[in-house]
Design a protein around this motif. Structure first.
Motif, short mmCIF file in Angstrom:
data_model
loop_
_atom_site.label_atom_id
_atom_site.label_comp_id
_atom_site.label_asym_id
_atom_site.label_seq_id
_atom_site.Cartn_x
_atom_site.Cartn_y
_atom_site.Cartn_z
N PRO A 282 0.62 -1.11 0.03
CA PRO A 282 0.08 0.12 -0.12
C PRO A 282 0.88 1.29 -0.05
N ALA A 283 1.97 1.37 0.49
CA ALA A 283 2.98 2.41 0.44
C ALA A 283 4.03 2.32 -0.52
N GLY A 284 3.75 1.33 -1.41
CA GLY A 284 4.67 1.23 -2.40
C GLY A 284 5.40 2.17 -3.09
N ARG A 285 4.72 3.24 -3.70
CA ARG A 285 4.92 4.45 -4.22
C ARG A 285 5.91 5.32 -3.54
N GLU A 286 5.49 5.54 -2.30
CA GLU A 286 6.28 6.43 -1.46
C GLU A 286 7.56 5.76 -1.37
N LYS A 287 7.65 4.45 -0.77
CA LYS A 287 9.05 3.68 -0.69
C LYS A 287 10.03 3.82 -1.89
N ALA A 288 9.40 3.86 -3.29
CA ALA A 288 10.26 4.16 -4.29
C ALA A 288 10.62 5.71 -4.32
N LEU A 289 9.91 6.62 -3.91
CA LEU A 289 10.45 7.87 -3.95
C LEU A 289 11.29 8.28 -2.95
N ALA A 290 11.28 7.28 -1.64
CA ALA A 290 12.50 7.49 -0.64
C ALA A 290 13.66 6.76 -0.92
N VAL A 291 13.64 6.04 -2.23
CA VAL A 291 15.01 5.46 -2.64
C VAL A 291 15.46 5.85 -3.85
N GLY A 292 15.03 6.90 -4.73
CA GLY A 292 15.38 7.48 -5.88
C GLY A 292 14.51 7.77 -6.82
N ALA A 293 13.21 7.54 -6.81
CA ALA A 293 12.22 7.84 -7.71
C ALA A 293 11.84 9.16 -7.42
N ASN A 294 11.44 10.20 -8.44
CA ASN A 294 11.05 11.65 -8.52
C ASN A 294 9.96 12.00 -9.43
N VAL A 295 9.24 10.83 -10.05
CA VAL A 295 8.31 11.20 -10.38
C VAL A 295 6.99 10.27 -10.26
N ILE A 296 5.63 11.16 -10.22
CA ILE A 296 4.47 10.08 -9.76
C ILE A 296 3.38 10.39 -10.89
N MET A 297 2.62 9.41 -11.04
CA MET A 297 1.50 9.50 -11.96
C MET A 297 0.20 9.36 -11.42
N PRO A 298 -0.60 10.46 -10.97
CA PRO A 298 -1.78 10.35 -10.40
C PRO A 298 -2.69 9.93 -11.73
N ASN A 299 -3.64 9.04 -11.62
CA ASN A 299 -4.43 8.56 -12.58
C ASN A 299 -5.78 9.34 -12.90
N LEU A 300 -5.78 10.07 -14.07
CA LEU A 300 -6.76 10.81 -14.48
C LEU A 300 -7.85 10.37 -15.31
N THR A 301 -7.87 9.10 -15.74
CA THR A 301 -8.55 8.39 -16.41
C THR A 301 -10.00 8.30 -16.06
N PRO A 302 -10.98 8.61 -16.87
CA PRO A 302 -12.26 8.63 -16.23
C PRO A 302 -12.75 7.26 -15.51
N CYS A 303 -13.31 6.89 -14.45
CA CYS A 303 -13.32 5.92 -13.57
C CYS A 303 -14.14 4.66 -14.52
N GLU A 304 -14.91 5.14 -15.25
CA GLU A 304 -15.76 4.04 -15.90
C GLU A 304 -14.90 3.08 -16.90
N TYR A 305 -13.74 3.62 -16.90
CA TYR A 305 -12.67 3.03 -17.94
C TYR A 305 -11.60 2.39 -17.25
N ARG A 306 -11.54 2.45 -15.97
CA ARG A 306 -10.14 2.24 -15.31
C ARG A 306 -10.06 0.62 -15.18
N GLU A 307 -11.22 0.14 -14.72
CA GLU A 307 -11.26 -1.32 -14.76
C GLU A 307 -10.87 -2.15 -15.98
N GLU A 308 -11.00 -1.56 -17.28
CA GLU A 308 -10.68 -2.11 -18.54
C GLU A 308 -9.20 -1.99 -18.90
N TYR A 309 -8.56 -1.15 -18.14
CA TYR A 309 -7.02 -0.80 -18.43
C TYR A 309 -6.19 -1.49 -17.36
N GLN A 310 -6.39 -2.73 -17.24
CA GLN A 310 -5.64 -3.67 -16.34
C GLN A 310 -4.63 -4.54 -16.92
#
Length: 367
Positions: A282-310
């Motif tokens: 659950p804290a996976g992305r924060e852990k990556a930010l703490a060890v070297g990552a510096n970009v994060i991608m908030p999902n702005l895809t309309p909710c009705e489509y998200r389940e079909e982009y897995q």
């Protein structure tokens, strides 16, 4: 443990670093954090992710939206829906968006993306930065999209080892390892900040493969990277090999090691905290930010489509709208001890430094 000049890490050293556990691993992760803050600062840059279509011409053996998966409900988001998501990103000072889709290269698709780029630039007064992740295209198409406003492009190699590449892709002209390499070269030629990446913990993958992936990134001189743990999907051919996989926790830990070693190897590139990390921890992305990552991608895809982009199973944030996603990430980034670069494109320092060096060399040669 770490070479004074980490950028000169050799293959065997990289393999050893990827295998680290316990206190030695903690030291690696801490060193990567120090290098990140020194080289690119403590800011995290948003890339508002819009998965605008799951229609794909490829049949990659690991992917949930592969052409051969008949269980997927296919969709194409309407232009207005895409533009509304971009407007949200602009008004909320995300500064950049990522347009991502399945891989298509028809004239109609190329024109549609081209038209969208122009409209996004228009609605944002040219203020929104645009990354594309729309697969292999011709040099002509890449140039056309670049001229219409895209300036970053993510094309993941998934494995830089040809033999392993064909264990996770069909071996035919439409899934050509050589064409993938050619497309990455074309992107650089067209002027993009170029990103690629791999899956970590694939069936048949070794530490040697992963070390070679990191050295491949350095060899082709990428500007940004998106890589995360492989997570199996039941509706894919690769799922039958799930019994040979590392545990998800092992894949997660190895992914963080990969992020850390890449930060040492290429200190000034942009590295994304992959959403797949959060599918395991659950804290996976924060852990990556703490060890070297510096970009994060908030999902702005309309909710009705998200389940079909897995692309993989247990993808997080399927039911969070854009506002909830933003608020959640703000809190997570604050807890990770970083700040958000609101209103900043957060372009790759590596890209700009290389361009500056090239200009100096050209000027020197002309004298």
């Amino acid at each position: 443990m770490f070479a004074a000049h980490s950028k000169a890490l050799e293959r065997q050293e990289i393999i050893q670093l990827l295998k680290l556990k316990g206190t030695e691993r903690t030291a690696l992760l801490q060193r990567a954090r120090e290098v990140k803050i020194k080289e690119v600062g403590n800011k995290v840059y948003f890339r508002g992710l819009i998965e605008f279509s799951n229609v794909c011409s490829k049949d990659c053996l690991y992917c949930g939206i592969r052409k051969g998966n008949e269980k997927v409900l296919r969709y194409d988001a309407k232009d207005d829906e895409i533009l509304n998501a971009c407007r949200f990103a602009w008004e909320n000072r995300f500064a950049s968006v990522v347009l991502q889709s399945g891989e298509l290269s028809s004239p109609a698709f190329v024109k549609r993306v081209d038209d969208l780029l122009k409209k996004i630039k228009q609605l944002s007064n040219n203020e929104l930065g645009i990354t594309l992740s729309c697969g292999e295209q011709s040099l002509e198409t890449y140039r056309r999209w670049f001229e219409s406003g895209a300036h970053r492009y993510l094309l993941r190699i998934e494995s830089s080892t040809r033999e392993l590449y064909y264990k996770i892709h069909p071996e035919n002209d439409h899934h050509s390892f050589e064409k993938r390499l050619e497309a990455l070269a074309s992107l650089k030629q067209a002027g993009y900040q170029v990103g690629t990446g791999v899956m970590i913990g694939l069936p048949f993958q070794t530490y040697e493969h992963l070390a070679d992936d990191l050295l491949f990134f350095k060899k082709i001189d990428i500007d940004m990277c998106g890589m995360g743990p492989y997570i199996e999907h039941a509706d894919t051919p690769l799922y039958e090999h799930r019994h040979v996989l590392m545990s998800k926790q092992e894949r997660f830990d190895l992914a963080l090691n990969m992020v850390a070693v890449l930060r040492l190897l290429m200190p000034d590139i942009n590295i994304a905290a992959a959403t797949a990390l959060q599918a395991i921890d659950p804290a996976g992305r924060e852990k990556a930010l703490a060890v070297g990552a510096n970009v994060i991608m908030p999902n702005l895809t309309p909710c009705e489509y998200r389940e079909e982009y897995q692309l993989y199973e247990n993808k997080p944030c399927l039911d969070e709208d854009a506002e909830l996603c933003r608020n959640c990430l703000e809190a997570r980034i604050s807890l990770a001890g970083a700040e958000i670069g609101y209103g900043e494109w957060g372009d790759s320092k590596h890209f700009h430094q290389r361009n500056k060096t090239n200009i100096i060399l050209r000027n020197h040669q002309q004298k």
